[in-house]
Write a protein that holds these residues in place. Structure first.
Motif, PDB file in Angstrom:
ATOM      1  N   GLN A  81       0.961  -1.861  -0.241  1.00 49.05           N
ATOM      2  CA  GLN A  81      -0.181  -0.071   0.131  1.00 49.05           C
ATOM      3  C   GLN A  81       1.000   1.308  -0.217  1.00 49.05           C
ATOM      4  N   GLY A  82       1.859   1.072   0.985  1.00 45.50           N
ATOM      5  CA  GLY A  82       2.560   2.476   1.011  1.00 45.50           C
ATOM      6  C   GLY A  82       3.815   3.176  -0.416  1.00 45.50           C
ATOM      7  N   ILE A  83       3.888   1.837  -0.619  1.00 42.66           N
ATOM      8  CA  ILE A  83       4.570   1.989  -2.093  1.00 42.66           C
ATOM      9  C   ILE A  83       2.978   2.157  -3.711  1.00 42.66           C
ATOM     10  N   LYS A  84       2.591   1.764  -3.191  1.00 41.06           N
ATOM     11  CA  LYS A  84       1.248   2.028  -4.242  1.00 41.06           C
ATOM     12  C   LYS A  84       1.074   3.677  -4.313  1.00 41.06           C
ATOM     13  N   ALA A  85       1.247   3.948  -2.922  1.00 41.30           N
ATOM     14  CA  ALA A  85       0.750   5.425  -2.299  1.00 41.30           C
ATOM     15  C   ALA A  85       2.029   6.662  -2.986  1.00 41.30           C
ATOM     16  N   VAL A  86       3.044   5.976  -2.855  1.00 38.24           N
ATOM     17  CA  VAL A  86       3.632   6.762  -3.523  1.00 38.24           C
ATOM     18  C   VAL A  86       3.674   7.107  -5.287  1.00 38.24           C
ATOM     19  N   ARG A  87       3.164   5.667  -5.671  1.00 40.37           N
ATOM     20  CA  ARG A  87       3.602   5.970  -6.940  1.00 40.37           C
ATOM     21  C   ARG A  87       2.661   6.481  -7.791  1.00 40.37           C
ATOM     22  N   GLU A  88       1.382   6.556  -6.690  1.00 43.42           N
ATOM     23  CA  GLU A  88       0.193   7.584  -7.527  1.00 43.42           C
ATOM     24  C   GLU A  88       0.490   8.519  -6.737  1.00 43.42           C
ATOM     25  N   GLY A  89       1.478   9.572  -6.175  1.00 44.49           N
ATOM     26  CA  GLY A  89       1.011  10.455  -6.205  1.00 44.49           C
ATOM     27  C   GLY A  89       0.459  10.857  -4.342  1.00 44.49           C
ATOM     28  N   ARG A  90       0.324   9.580  -4.125  1.00 41.81           N
ATOM     29  CA  ARG A  90      -0.585  10.076  -2.785  1.00 41.81           C
ATOM     30  C   ARG A  90       0.794  10.086  -1.306  1.00 41.81           C
ATOM     31  N   ILE A  91       1.190  10.991  -1.617  1.00 39.60           N
ATOM     32  CA  ILE A  91       2.644  11.118  -0.380  1.00 39.60           C
ATOM     33  C   ILE A  91       2.331  11.017   0.645  1.00 39.60           C
ATOM     34  N   THR A  92       0.747  12.262   1.303  1.00 39.38           N
ATOM     35  CA  THR A  92       0.401  11.637   2.674  1.00 39.38           C
ATOM     36  C   THR A  92      -0.243  10.402   2.974  1.00 39.38           C
ATOM     37  N   ASP A  93      -0.693   9.793   2.463  1.00 40.67           N
ATOM     38  CA  ASP A  93      -1.069   8.099   2.714  1.00 40.67           C
ATOM     39  C   ASP A  93       0.196   7.511   2.639  1.00 40.67           C
ATOM     40  N   HIS A  94       1.368   7.794   1.642  1.00 40.34           N
ATOM     41  CA  HIS A  94       2.759   7.414   1.787  1.00 40.34           C
ATOM     42  C   HIS A  94       3.712   6.998   2.852  1.00 40.34           C
ATOM     43  N   GLN A  95       2.989   8.868   3.864  1.00 37.51           N
ATOM     44  CA  GLN A  95       4.203   8.584   5.228  1.00 37.51           C
ATOM     45  C   GLN A  95       3.487   7.812   5.602  1.00 37.51           C
ATOM     46  N   ARG A  96       1.848   7.946   6.359  1.00 33.65           N
ATOM     47  CA  ARG A  96       1.110   7.637   6.935  1.00 33.65           C
ATOM     48  C   ARG A  96       1.695   6.039   7.218  1.00 33.65           C
ATOM     49  N   LEU A 144       3.954   1.405   9.896  1.00 34.29           N
ATOM     50  CA  LEU A 144       4.301  -0.057   9.292  1.00 34.29           C
ATOM     51  C   LEU A 144       5.621   0.288  10.907  1.00 34.29           C
ATOM     52  N   TYR A 145       6.403   1.101  10.202  1.00 31.49           N
ATOM     53  CA  TYR A 145       7.391   0.752  11.236  1.00 31.49           C
ATOM     54  C   TYR A 145       7.346   1.264  13.145  1.00 31.49           C
ATOM     55  N   PHE A 146       6.302   2.019  13.535  1.00 28.28           N
ATOM     56  CA  PHE A 146       6.088   1.642  14.850  1.00 28.28           C
ATOM     57  C   PHE A 146       5.268   0.254  14.901  1.00 28.28           C
ATOM     58  N   TRP A 147       4.554  -0.404  14.520  1.00 22.36           N
ATOM     59  CA  TRP A 147       3.361  -1.651  14.465  1.00 22.36           C
ATOM     60  C   TRP A 147       5.087  -2.540  14.180  1.00 22.36           C
ATOM     61  N   ALA A 148       5.347  -2.546  13.429  1.00 22.16           N
ATOM     62  CA  ALA A 148       6.537  -3.965  13.249  1.00 22.16           C
ATOM     63  C   ALA A 148       7.521  -4.222  13.550  1.00 22.16           C
ATOM     64  N   MET A 149       8.264  -2.555  13.845  1.00 22.01           N
ATOM     65  CA  MET A 149       9.543  -2.958  14.645  1.00 22.01           C
ATOM     66  C   MET A 149       9.646  -2.712  15.612  1.00 22.01           C
ATOM     67  N   GLY A 150       8.485  -1.986  16.255  1.00 19.62           N
ATOM     68  CA  GLY A 150       8.014  -0.962  17.513  1.00 19.62           C
ATOM     69  C   GLY A 150       7.581  -1.582  18.749  1.00 19.62           C
ATOM     70  N   VAL A 151       6.089  -2.763  18.400  1.00 18.76           N
ATOM     71  CA  VAL A 151       5.186  -3.140  19.460  1.00 18.76           C
ATOM     72  C   VAL A 151       5.967  -4.807  18.935  1.00 18.76           C
ATOM     73  N   VAL A 171       4.481  13.525  17.674  1.00 16.87           N
ATOM     74  CA  VAL A 171       5.728  14.025  17.000  1.00 16.87           C
ATOM     75  C   VAL A 171       4.265  14.043  15.688  1.00 16.87           C
ATOM     76  N   ASN A 172       3.118  12.642  15.461  1.00 17.86           N
ATOM     77  CA  ASN A 172       1.875  12.456  15.218  1.00 17.86           C
ATOM     78  C   ASN A 172       1.081  13.287  15.420  1.00 17.86           C
ATOM     79  N   ARG A 173       0.612  13.468  16.466  1.00 15.71           N
ATOM     80  CA  ARG A 173      -0.597  14.174  17.053  1.00 15.71           C
ATOM     81  C   ARG A 173       0.000  15.752  16.463  1.00 15.71           C
ATOM     82  N   HIS A 174       1.696  16.550  16.526  1.00 18.63           N
ATOM     83  CA  HIS A 174       1.884  17.300  16.198  1.00 18.63           C
ATOM     84  C   HIS A 174       1.594  18.125  14.768  1.00 18.63           C
ATOM     85  N   ARG A 175       2.058  16.960  13.835  1.00 18.79           N
ATOM     86  CA  ARG A 175       1.805  16.773  12.130  1.00 18.79           C
ATOM     87  C   ARG A 175       0.207  17.008  12.534  1.00 18.79           C
TER      88      ARG A 175
END
Length: 162
Positions: free
Chosen positions: A86-101, A106-113, A155-159
């Motif tokens: 989904q993230g790769i698809k979003a950036v390829r479609e120009g949906r940068i905000t979706d890509h970033q989210r 993914l980093y939060f859940w897969a690496m942190g949790v 950081v995400n709340r303030h973004r």
């Protein structure tokens, strides 16, 4: 600290750990670079590759708690592969905000949790880093990961507000 639990582990576990460690190092490098920057893309593609190897290699690791070849944590591997796509698809479609989210989530859940679970007493990574004090090691890692997750939420709340 002793590397013996990793050095004596099955090859699939070693691949999984190496890919996960690479992903842990690469993601901050990608996040700290400016979007669309050449190095952001290089680090990002490498991170996606490392995450894919981490997720796929998890299916070659069998837990001992259940009589079936997969465990509930494998659901996270399926979600990881889907979110990477989904993230790769979003950036390829120009949906940068979706890509970033998608990539931050993914980093939060897969690496942190998921990373926190690797430090439970009795798990291999706990034995590597905290062989003499497994319970204290788990709580130390829980505190460190919790602080990182709190920073991530802040950081995400303030973004979202700004």
């Amino acid at each position: 600290m002793t590397l013996t639990p990793l050095l004596t582990a099955p090859i699939m576990v070693q691949i999984h750990v190496c890919a996960a460690l690479l992903a842990i190092v690469l993601e901050p490098a990608a996040l700290l670079r400016r979007s669309r920057d050449r190095w952001h893309r290089v680090f990002g593609y490498a991170w996606v590759g490392a995450m894919a190897v981490t997720a796929l290699s998890s299916f070659g690791i069998r837990g001992t708690l259940l009589p079936i070849p997969v465990s509930p944590i494998h659901a996270l591997s399926v979600v990881t592969i889907c979110r990477l796509w989904q993230g790769i698809k979003a950036v390829r479609e120009g949906r940068i905000t979706d890509h970033q989210r998608d990539m931050r989530s993914l980093y939060f859940w897969a690496m942190g949790v998921a990373g926190l679970f690797t430090f439970l007493p009795g798990r291999r990574m706990n034995a590597v880093f905290f062989a003499d004090a497994p319970l204290q090691g788990f709580w130390l890692m829980a505190g460190l990961i919790g602080a990182g997750l709190a920073w991530y939420a802040y950081v995400n709340r303030h973004r979202a507000v700004g």
